[in-house]
Design an enzyme around this catalytic site. Structure first.
Site, short mmCIF file in Angstrom:
data_model
loop_
_atom_site.label_atom_id
_atom_site.label_comp_id
_atom_site.label_asym_id
_atom_site.label_seq_id
_atom_site.Cartn_x
_atom_site.Cartn_y
_atom_site.Cartn_z
N CYS A 179 -75.22 -16.87 -35.83
CA CYS A 179 -74.13 -17.61 -36.46
C CYS A 179 -74.03 -17.29 -37.95
O CYS A 179 -74.98 -17.49 -38.71
CB CYS A 179 -74.34 -19.11 -36.24
SG CYS A 179 -73.41 -20.18 -37.34
N CYS A 213 -74.54 -20.26 -40.24
CA CYS A 213 -75.96 -20.64 -40.28
C CYS A 213 -76.72 -19.74 -41.25
O CYS A 213 -77.56 -20.21 -42.02
CB CYS A 213 -76.58 -20.54 -38.89
SG CYS A 213 -75.76 -21.53 -37.61
N CYS A 263 -54.06 -13.36 -39.31
CA CYS A 263 -54.49 -14.17 -38.16
C CYS A 263 -54.26 -13.44 -36.84
O CYS A 263 -53.12 -13.10 -36.49
CB CYS A 263 -53.75 -15.51 -38.18
SG CYS A 263 -53.79 -16.41 -36.62
N CYS A 320 -51.95 -15.27 -34.43
CA CYS A 320 -50.56 -15.16 -34.87
C CYS A 320 -49.96 -13.82 -34.44
O CYS A 320 -48.82 -13.74 -33.98
CB CYS A 320 -50.47 -15.31 -36.39
SG CYS A 320 -51.20 -16.85 -37.03
#
Length: 488
Positions: free
Chosen positions: A48, A51, A392, A395
């Site tokens: 992650c 993280c 995006c 998108c």
């Protein structure tokens, strides 16, 4: 020799006194958590990215909080390996997830700062009495030396005010540092045997406002809390990412190299000039200074990719959230002139906008900041508008569907619109927190725009529009089915 070194390394890895947070697994989680009064536990996954970014801050906080009085322990659980069952037990569904444990049980979700000092500040407020007892002048001076507002109750005996003070301390311990004392020397020095004083941190003290405030309100928790919240930021406070939400409109913010850790003198050089002017407008605006590096996203909202000068740049938001920028180079005279014009509504709001398209006759209409009212608010059509970001992925995937939707409904009393929400201001009541965000707005404007949360296929959009259109579509019935030729 090798065995001695190996023993030492094992001891270091098991003893938290050598630094860093504990690493817990399914096998030892319950027993280790029960050993500590207060713990902050990070449930994480090694892959992650968030993280990985949090880990060094978390480890820094672990070392500092272990020295806190009383100490707070920090621990981690790897949800992909040795801690799978534990993560499932505590409902971990995203990474990182942080939870505060008290006496071996979950107390609450951690939703505070994600930097080392911020974690330390919040977690230190979770342990020990909410109001520290001061028993010496030295302890009092040390308490006031912190970089936060300090609230001290001076009480020689029980009283309704003391009771209200302790209740407020329990409720606001995450925002303020509270202490209580009956030390005769301190009571005499501050001329109060039954009173409360808010002390400003030394690095924010100045000649333009009092450095301490004495409470003179009712002996009630609600009254005291309201007073503290009103006084906490003073005339011009240091606005950070952690407390930014506390500065309500109308607000005026000066952005420059604010750094109290490395350059207190330089930071206050500019802040004092802002204070000198703002004291005359304290009833009109909320004032703050912010680090331009920490708030680059806000600078972008005003069209600044970078700040070329060391001098502050000043932006403001009105009560109705309109944006205003001081265009002149910062000086005391220019700042005062800007505030006078702002107060008297003599300034044009700043509007972030791309140029209006020269040709906007395609089936999908392009909205920008400057033409939004024309193509959305006052177009006298039902409107489905997509707010997107050029980068995006979702998108980009939606683009061919959106174009086809525009073509399908080209002859209808419905506008299909798109807007780049990263390069144009999105006006209220529309709110964009992710991409793409899609809204449906009716032509009469009586109902507030509603967020579209349906499917993203062409037929999903057609069925939604057919059902909600003010006037039934020419080519589709209310269920979204194509009409037969004899119905057209």
């Amino acid at each position: 020799m090798f065995s001695v070194v190996l023993f030492f390394l094992v001891a270091v890895s098991l003893d938290p006194a050598f630094g860093g947070s504990l690493e817990l697994t399914d096998n030892d989680f319950a027993t280790r958590v029960a050993e500590f009064d207060t713990m902050l536990i990070m449930f994480y996954a090694p892959w992650c990215g968030h993280c990985k970014k949090l880990k060094p801050e978390f480890e820094m906080a672990a070392d500092l909080l272990r020295e806190n009085d009383p100490p707070v322990e920090l621990a981690k659980v790897d949800c992909t390996e040795g801690g799978k069952a534990t993560c499932t037990e505590f409902g971990v569904s995203g990474y990182p997830t942080l939870k505060i444990f008290k006496n071996g049980k979950v107390s609450k979700e951690y939703s505070g700062p994600r930097d080392g000092p911020g974690i330390v500040k919040l977690m230190a407020s979770q342990v020990g009495p909410s109001a520290k007892e001061i028993t010496s002048v030295e302890a009092f001076e040390k308490f006031l030396a912190a970089e936060d507002n300090s609230v001290v109750g001076f009480f020689k005996a029980a009283s309704p005010l003391k009771e209200a003070f302790l209740e407020a301390a329990d409720n606001l311990r995450e925002k303020f540092r509270f202490a209580i004392t009956d030390l005769a020397e301190l009571v005499k020095k501050h001329d109060t045997s039954d009173g409360i004083i808010l002390f400003r941190p030394k690095h924010l003290q100045n000649i333009f406002e009092p450095n301490q405030h004495k409470y003179d309100g009712e002996s009630s928790k609600s009254s005291l809390e309201a007073w503290l919240k009103k006084k906490q930021h003073g005339l011009v406070d240091h606005r950070t990412r952690d407390n930014a939400d506390e500065f309500k409109n109308p607000v005026v913010v000066a952005y420059y190299k604010v750094d109290y850790a490395k350059n207190e003198k330089g930071t206050n050089y500019w802040r004092n000039r802002i204070l000198k002017v703002s004291k005359n407008f304290a009833d009109d605006f909320t004032f703050a200074v912010s680090s331009k590096d920490d708030f680059q996203h806000e600078l972008n909202e005003f069209g600044y990719d970078y700040v070329p000068s060391e001098k502050p740049i000043v932006f403001a938001r009105s009560k109705d959230n309109k944006k205003f920028a001081m265009k002149e180079e910062f000086s005391i005279e220019n700042f005062e002139s800007f505030l006078k014009k702002l107060k008297n509504n003599e300034l044009e709001p700043y509007l972030k906008s791309e140029p209006i398209p020269e040709d906007n006759t395609k089936p999908v209409i392009v909205a920008v900041g400057k033409n939004f009212d024309d193509v959305v608010t006052n177009n006298n059509k039902d409107t489905l508008i997509e707010f997107y970001a050029p980068w995006c992925g979702h998108c980009k995937k939606l683009t061919p569907v959106w174009d086809e939707l525009g073509e399908k409904l080209a002859g209808e009393d419905v506008a299909i619109v798109k807007m780049d929400a990263t390069n144009n201001d999105v006006p209220a009541p529309f709110e964009v927190r992710g991409f793409p965000t899609i809204y449906w707005a009716t032509k009469d404007g009586k109902a507030s725009p509603v967020t579209y949360n349906g499917g993203r296929e062409l037929n999903d959009f057609i069925k939604y529009i057919a059902k909600h259109a003010t006037t039934e579509l020419k080519s589709f019935d209310r269920s979204g089915n194509p009409k037969k030729k004899d119905e057209l």
